[in-house]
Design a protein around this motif. Structure first.
Motif, short mmCIF file in Angstrom:
data_model
loop_
_atom_site.label_atom_id
_atom_site.label_comp_id
_atom_site.label_asym_id
_atom_site.label_seq_id
_atom_site.Cartn_x
_atom_site.Cartn_y
_atom_site.Cartn_z
N GLY A 1 1.09 9.65 -9.64
CA GLY A 1 1.59 8.50 -10.38
C GLY A 1 2.63 7.72 -9.61
N LEU A 2 3.51 8.44 -8.92
CA LEU A 2 4.53 7.78 -8.11
C LEU A 2 3.90 6.96 -7.00
CD1 LEU A 2 7.52 7.35 -7.41
CD2 LEU A 2 7.42 9.45 -6.06
N ASP A 3 2.88 7.51 -6.35
CA ASP A 3 2.20 6.77 -5.29
C ASP A 3 1.60 5.48 -5.83
OD1 ASP A 3 2.77 8.45 -3.18
OD2 ASP A 3 0.90 9.57 -3.31
N TRP A 4 1.02 5.53 -7.01
CA TRP A 4 0.43 4.32 -7.60
C TRP A 4 1.49 3.28 -7.92
CZ3 TRP A 4 -3.58 6.75 -11.54
CH2 TRP A 4 -4.60 7.37 -10.81
N VAL A 5 2.62 3.73 -8.43
CA VAL A 5 3.71 2.80 -8.72
C VAL A 5 4.22 2.16 -7.43
CG1 VAL A 5 6.06 2.60 -9.60
CG2 VAL A 5 4.37 3.94 -10.86
N LEU A 6 4.36 2.97 -6.39
CA LEU A 6 4.84 2.44 -5.12
C LEU A 6 3.81 1.50 -4.49
CD1 LEU A 6 6.57 5.61 -3.61
CD2 LEU A 6 7.64 3.63 -4.72
N ASP A 7 2.51 1.75 -4.73
CA ASP A 7 1.48 0.81 -4.28
C ASP A 7 1.70 -0.56 -4.93
OD1 ASP A 7 0.23 2.69 -2.71
OD2 ASP A 7 -1.35 3.16 -4.17
N ALA A 8 2.02 -0.55 -6.22
CA ALA A 8 2.26 -1.80 -6.93
C ALA A 8 3.49 -2.51 -6.38
CB ALA A 8 2.41 -1.53 -8.43
N VAL A 9 4.53 -1.74 -6.09
CA VAL A 9 5.74 -2.34 -5.49
C VAL A 9 5.41 -2.95 -4.14
CG1 VAL A 9 8.01 -1.81 -4.53
CG2 VAL A 9 7.34 -0.82 -6.73
N ALA A 10 4.61 -2.23 -3.33
CA ALA A 10 4.23 -2.74 -2.01
C ALA A 10 3.49 -4.07 -2.14
CB ALA A 10 3.38 -1.70 -1.28
N ALA A 11 2.61 -4.17 -3.14
CA ALA A 11 1.87 -5.41 -3.34
C ALA A 11 2.80 -6.56 -3.70
CB ALA A 11 0.82 -5.21 -4.45
N LYS A 12 3.80 -6.30 -4.52
CA LYS A 12 4.76 -7.33 -4.88
C LYS A 12 5.61 -7.73 -3.68
CE LYS A 12 4.11 -8.15 -9.27
NZ LYS A 12 3.76 -9.51 -9.74
N LEU A 13 5.97 -6.76 -2.88
CA LEU A 13 6.79 -7.08 -1.69
C LEU A 13 6.00 -7.93 -0.72
CD1 LEU A 13 8.54 -3.64 -0.97
CD2 LEU A 13 9.51 -5.67 -2.10
N THR A 14 4.70 -7.67 -0.61
CA THR A 14 3.84 -8.45 0.30
C THR A 14 3.77 -9.90 -0.12
OG1 THR A 14 2.49 -6.51 0.80
CG2 THR A 14 1.53 -8.66 1.26
#
Length: 230
Positions: free
Chosen positions: A213-226
């Motif tokens: 779950g944490l990895d998925w949340v961090l994936d979403a953060v990475a997309a926003k940062l991009t």
């Protein structure tokens, strides 16, 4: 005035001090939960009169603030990873580990920020991990999102552990006991998605579930940062 701003008694009675008070309160909380913590019980554990504690701590709320801040010292790693994702992941996993050592922490996560030095240091570490990668509002929302996931996942895990102790049934035992009822309900055909999850889903342990779950949340953060403006 916060508990951290209050000056210590000018002539403190030896051997009483705030550090010993906090240690005694944490021991009580670890043994019996937050309901086991009171200024009177802490004083009794220290073989001191309750009034002697009021020179250091005025209320139970202040005592709980000190407890939470003390445990935050266990969350902050000695060396902060340079990569933002690794940094947030380490903080998240260390928060979970601290909550498993001190289950009562789950009851106090998610409210107003702790203003003690350790709590502020953890907040700084979370924000610093993303500093310069996006505008401040994006950074703050990202940290809040990760924190919300971590808090929710920890509370669910601790709730399950408490249920096991309260019922005397492990997760597997509870599933066996509930099996006939669940089977009858699924057989009605009213819950097709749930039926697929029960029959075809892969069960994982709490640690693996938290990490995924944490990895998925961090994936979403990475997309926003991009997509965040430079």
């Amino acid at each position: 005035m916060t508990v951290w701003d209050r000056p210590k008694p000018p002539n403190p009675p030896v051997p009483l001090d705030r550090e010993r008070i906090i240690a005694a309160a944490i021991a009580l909380a670890d043994e019996g939960g937050l309901e086991a913590v009171s200024l009177r019980r802490v004083a009794a554990r220290l073989n001191a009169g309750p009034m002697r504690l009021y020179g250091y701590i005025a209320t139970k709320d202040e005592l709980l603030d000190l407890l939470v801040d003390e445990v935050h010292a266990e969350i902050l790693p000695e060396d902060q990873p340079g990569d933002w994702r690794a940094a947030l992941s380490v903080l998240a996993h260390r928060t979970r580990q601290a909550a498993l050592r001190h289950e009562w922490l789950a009851d106090l996560l998610g409210g107003r920020p702790t203003l003690g030095p350790n709590g502020l240091a953890v907040a700084e570490a979370n924000l610093a991990a993303l500093d310069g990668l996006a505008d401040i509002d994006t950074v703050m929302r990202a940290v809040e999102t990760v924190s919300a996931y971590v808090t929710g996942a920890i509370r669910r895990e601790i709730a399950n552990l408490r249920a096991e102790r309260a019922t005397g049934l492990s997760k597997r035992d509870w599933q066996r006991a509930s099996g006939p009822h669940v089977t009858r309900m699924l057989a009605t055909g009213r819950f097709p998605a749930l039926t697929r999850a029960v029959h075809d889903g892969t069960e994982v342990d709490a640690e693996a579930s938290f990490a995924t779950g944490l990895d998925w949340v961090l994936d979403a953060v990475a997309a926003k940062l991009t997509r965040a403006p430079a």
